[in-house]
Design an enzyme around this catalytic site. Sequence first.
Site, PDB file in Angstrom:
ATOM      1  N   LEU A  72      33.466  37.005  49.389  1.00  0.00           N
ATOM      2  CA  LEU A  72      33.720  38.022  48.364  1.00  0.00           C
ATOM      3  C   LEU A  72      34.274  37.377  47.106  1.00  0.00           C
ATOM      4  CD1 LEU A  72      35.314  40.446  50.947  1.00  0.00           C
ATOM      5  CD2 LEU A  72      33.118  40.797  49.781  1.00  0.00           C
ATOM      6  N   PRO A  73      34.216  38.096  45.969  1.00  0.00           N
ATOM      7  CA  PRO A  73      34.620  37.452  44.706  1.00  0.00           C
ATOM      8  C   PRO A  73      36.098  37.078  44.639  1.00  0.00           C
ATOM      9  CG  PRO A  73      33.276  39.415  44.275  1.00  0.00           C
ATOM     10  CD  PRO A  73      33.569  39.408  45.735  1.00  0.00           C
ATOM     11  N   THR A  81      36.993  32.378  47.756  1.00  0.00           N
ATOM     12  CA  THR A  81      38.071  31.616  47.110  1.00  0.00           C
ATOM     13  C   THR A  81      39.062  32.630  46.537  1.00  0.00           C
ATOM     14  OG1 THR A  81      36.511  29.894  46.475  1.00  0.00           O
ATOM     15  CG2 THR A  81      38.641  29.911  45.343  1.00  0.00           C
ATOM     16  N   LYS A  83      41.061  24.221  47.902  1.00  0.00           N
ATOM     17  CA  LYS A  83      39.921  24.630  47.063  1.00  0.00           C
ATOM     18  C   LYS A  83      40.364  24.821  45.598  1.00  0.00           C
ATOM     19  CE  LYS A  83      36.116  26.649  45.685  1.00  0.00           C
ATOM     20  NZ  LYS A  83      34.902  25.914  45.406  1.00  0.00           N
ATOM     21  N   LYS A 134      38.472  32.632  37.024  1.00  0.00           N
ATOM     22  CA  LYS A 134      39.343  33.123  38.110  1.00  0.00           C
ATOM     23  C   LYS A 134      40.025  31.949  38.819  1.00  0.00           C
ATOM     24  CE  LYS A 134      37.426  33.359  41.953  1.00  0.00           C
ATOM     25  NZ  LYS A 134      36.987  33.226  43.311  1.00  0.00           N
TER      26      LYS A 134
HETATM   27  P1  NAD Z   1      28.807  36.872  43.923  1.00  0.00           P
HETATM   28  O1  NAD Z   1      29.446  37.789  42.950  1.00  0.00           O
HETATM   29  O2  NAD Z   1      27.427  36.383  43.689  1.00  0.00           O
HETATM   30  O3  NAD Z   1      28.844  37.541  45.397  1.00  0.00           O
HETATM   31  C1  NAD Z   1      29.899  38.304  45.871  1.00  0.00           C
HETATM   32  C2  NAD Z   1      29.313  39.516  46.559  1.00  0.00           C
HETATM   33  O4  NAD Z   1      30.376  40.302  47.139  1.00  0.00           O
HETATM   34  C3  NAD Z   1      28.569  40.450  45.587  1.00  0.00           C
HETATM   35  O5  NAD Z   1      27.232  40.604  46.036  1.00  0.00           O
HETATM   36  C4  NAD Z   1      29.358  41.737  45.638  1.00  0.00           C
HETATM   37  O6  NAD Z   1      28.553  42.898  45.496  1.00  0.00           O
HETATM   38  C5  NAD Z   1      29.999  41.656  47.015  1.00  0.00           C
HETATM   39  N1  NAD Z   1      31.159  42.517  47.187  1.00  0.00           N
HETATM   40  C6  NAD Z   1      32.199  42.712  46.332  1.00  0.00           C
HETATM   41  N2  NAD Z   1      33.096  43.565  46.884  1.00  0.00           N
HETATM   42  C7  NAD Z   1      32.605  43.903  48.101  1.00  0.00           C
HETATM   43  C8  NAD Z   1      33.069  44.749  49.150  1.00  0.00           C
HETATM   44  N3  NAD Z   1      34.215  45.424  49.046  1.00  0.00           N
HETATM   45  N4  NAD Z   1      32.311  44.863  50.261  1.00  0.00           N
HETATM   46  C9  NAD Z   1      31.134  44.189  50.361  1.00  0.00           C
HETATM   47  N5  NAD Z   1      30.641  43.393  49.412  1.00  0.00           N
HETATM   48  C10 NAD Z   1      31.365  43.239  48.295  1.00  0.00           C
HETATM   49  O7  NAD Z   1      29.819  35.662  44.084  1.00  0.00           O
HETATM   50  P2  NAD Z   1      29.515  34.213  44.694  1.00  0.00           P
HETATM   51  O8  NAD Z   1      29.118  33.287  43.609  1.00  0.00           O
HETATM   52  O9  NAD Z   1      28.668  34.359  45.911  1.00  0.00           O
HETATM   53  O10 NAD Z   1      31.005  33.783  45.099  1.00  0.00           O
HETATM   54  C11 NAD Z   1      31.664  34.341  46.226  1.00  0.00           C
HETATM   55  C12 NAD Z   1      32.954  33.550  46.468  1.00  0.00           C
HETATM   56  O11 NAD Z   1      32.619  32.174  46.693  1.00  0.00           O
HETATM   57  C13 NAD Z   1      33.906  33.564  45.269  1.00  0.00           C
HETATM   58  O12 NAD Z   1      35.226  33.658  45.728  1.00  0.00           O
HETATM   59  C14 NAD Z   1      33.629  32.236  44.579  1.00  0.00           C
HETATM   60  O13 NAD Z   1      34.747  31.773  43.850  1.00  0.00           O
HETATM   61  C15 NAD Z   1      33.305  31.350  45.768  1.00  0.00           C
HETATM   62  N6  NAD Z   1      32.426  30.204  45.489  1.00  0.00           N
HETATM   63  C16 NAD Z   1      31.304  30.358  44.737  1.00  0.00           C
HETATM   64  C17 NAD Z   1      30.489  29.238  44.496  1.00  0.00           C
HETATM   65  C18 NAD Z   1      29.228  29.345  43.674  1.00  0.00           C
HETATM   66  O14 NAD Z   1      28.664  28.290  43.320  1.00  0.00           O
HETATM   67  N7  NAD Z   1      28.731  30.537  43.363  1.00  0.00           N
HETATM   68  C19 NAD Z   1      30.821  27.994  45.036  1.00  0.00           C
HETATM   69  C20 NAD Z   1      31.955  27.884  45.826  1.00  0.00           C
HETATM   70  C21 NAD Z   1      32.756  29.007  46.049  1.00  0.00           C
END
Ligand code: NAD
Length: 304
Positions: free
Chosen positions: A67-68, A98, A173, A248
């Site tokens: 999740l975000p 994260t 992280k 963030k």
């Molecule tokens: P994203 O926004 O693409 O995906 C997050 C998903 O969570 C979205 O599809 C959103 O609709 C869903 N969501 C939000 N609230 C929700 C809820 N209550 N119930 C169900 N679903 C819900 O984000 P991402 O890029 O996949 O990143 C996710 C996490 O991973 C973050 O914490 C980010 O910091 C971390 N991260 C991302 C990357 C990257 O390269 N994108 C790399 C490492 C870590």
Amino acid sequence: MSELIAFIGVGNMGLPMAENLMKSGKKIKVFDVSKITIDIAKEKKLDVVENLDDLITTEVSTVITMLPEGKHSKEVFLGDNGVINKVSKDCLLIDCSTIDIQTSKEIGKKATEKGIQMIDAPVSGGVMGAQKATLNIMVGGSKKAFDLALPLLKIMGKNIFHAGDLGSGNGAKICNNMSLGIAMIAASESLMLAKRLNIDIKKVHEIMKNASGNSWPISVYPPLPGLIEGTPSSNNYRPGFSAGMMNKDLKLANDCAKSVNADTPLGKLALEIYEKFCKEGNDAKDFSAISKEIGGDAWDYPID
Ligand code: NAD
């Protein structure tokens, strides 16, 4: 208990991670609040449950979340109808988001009170790492919970680290991403300076890749297009890892630094630079698009 994984949050990262679990033969059901994301998950043949209440039952053996932010993890795990109130005590909880250390510990404490094992397990390696199952996964939690989670983590990642107690995964992280944010700005400054000096950027990039100025943004994820195929900068800066997410993480790093009186001047400056970039309406672009902020009037690349 038969094995059933409930995966919550199948966005940029969660989707390929869930796909790898499915392809490995695991029984997995997924949920996301975004209709667009759910449609993409269906196209990828994932078993989508349209409602969190229907997904989380006592049959579920593992819950994985991607999740975000902390507020989303808190809502999903600790909300009135949250995961912790609905799963059996044999269910393992893995939060790969994260988020801030405090929220991780708070969720873990509530889980422990109910006898449920939980780890925080944030990842690095980006969408490409998630697709190729080469993520680095940083785990916080008990050794028992780490050992229980390891077989699943090995399906999604390559290097799995046990960083320490609950919250330590996120601590590690956050430290990593503070360096990454600074390094992306540094790589942008160098490449944009080369551009203003009228030196071939491809040559400077090749030189830096082999010289002491190398870094992950230079060698894997350059902030300018045409240097490495398949990167967000070569795809109109579509994320990838969004500038909003980096903002963030830099905020989390600065909050952590304040909480222990650590002096992190570059981390603070990186936060200011990303904050400004996001306020200008760029938060949904890939974080490597910070080169636009750095390059000023010398920056002239396609961006969505
Ligand atoms: P994203 O926004 O693409 O995906 C997050 C998903 O969570 C979205 O599809 C959103 O609709 C869903 N969501 C939000 N609230 C929700 C809820 N209550 N119930 C169900 N679903 C819900 O984000 P991402 O890029 O996949 O990143 C996710 C996490 O991973 C973050 O914490 C980010 O910091 C971390 N991260 C991302 C990357 C990257 O390269 N994108 C790399 C490492 C870590």
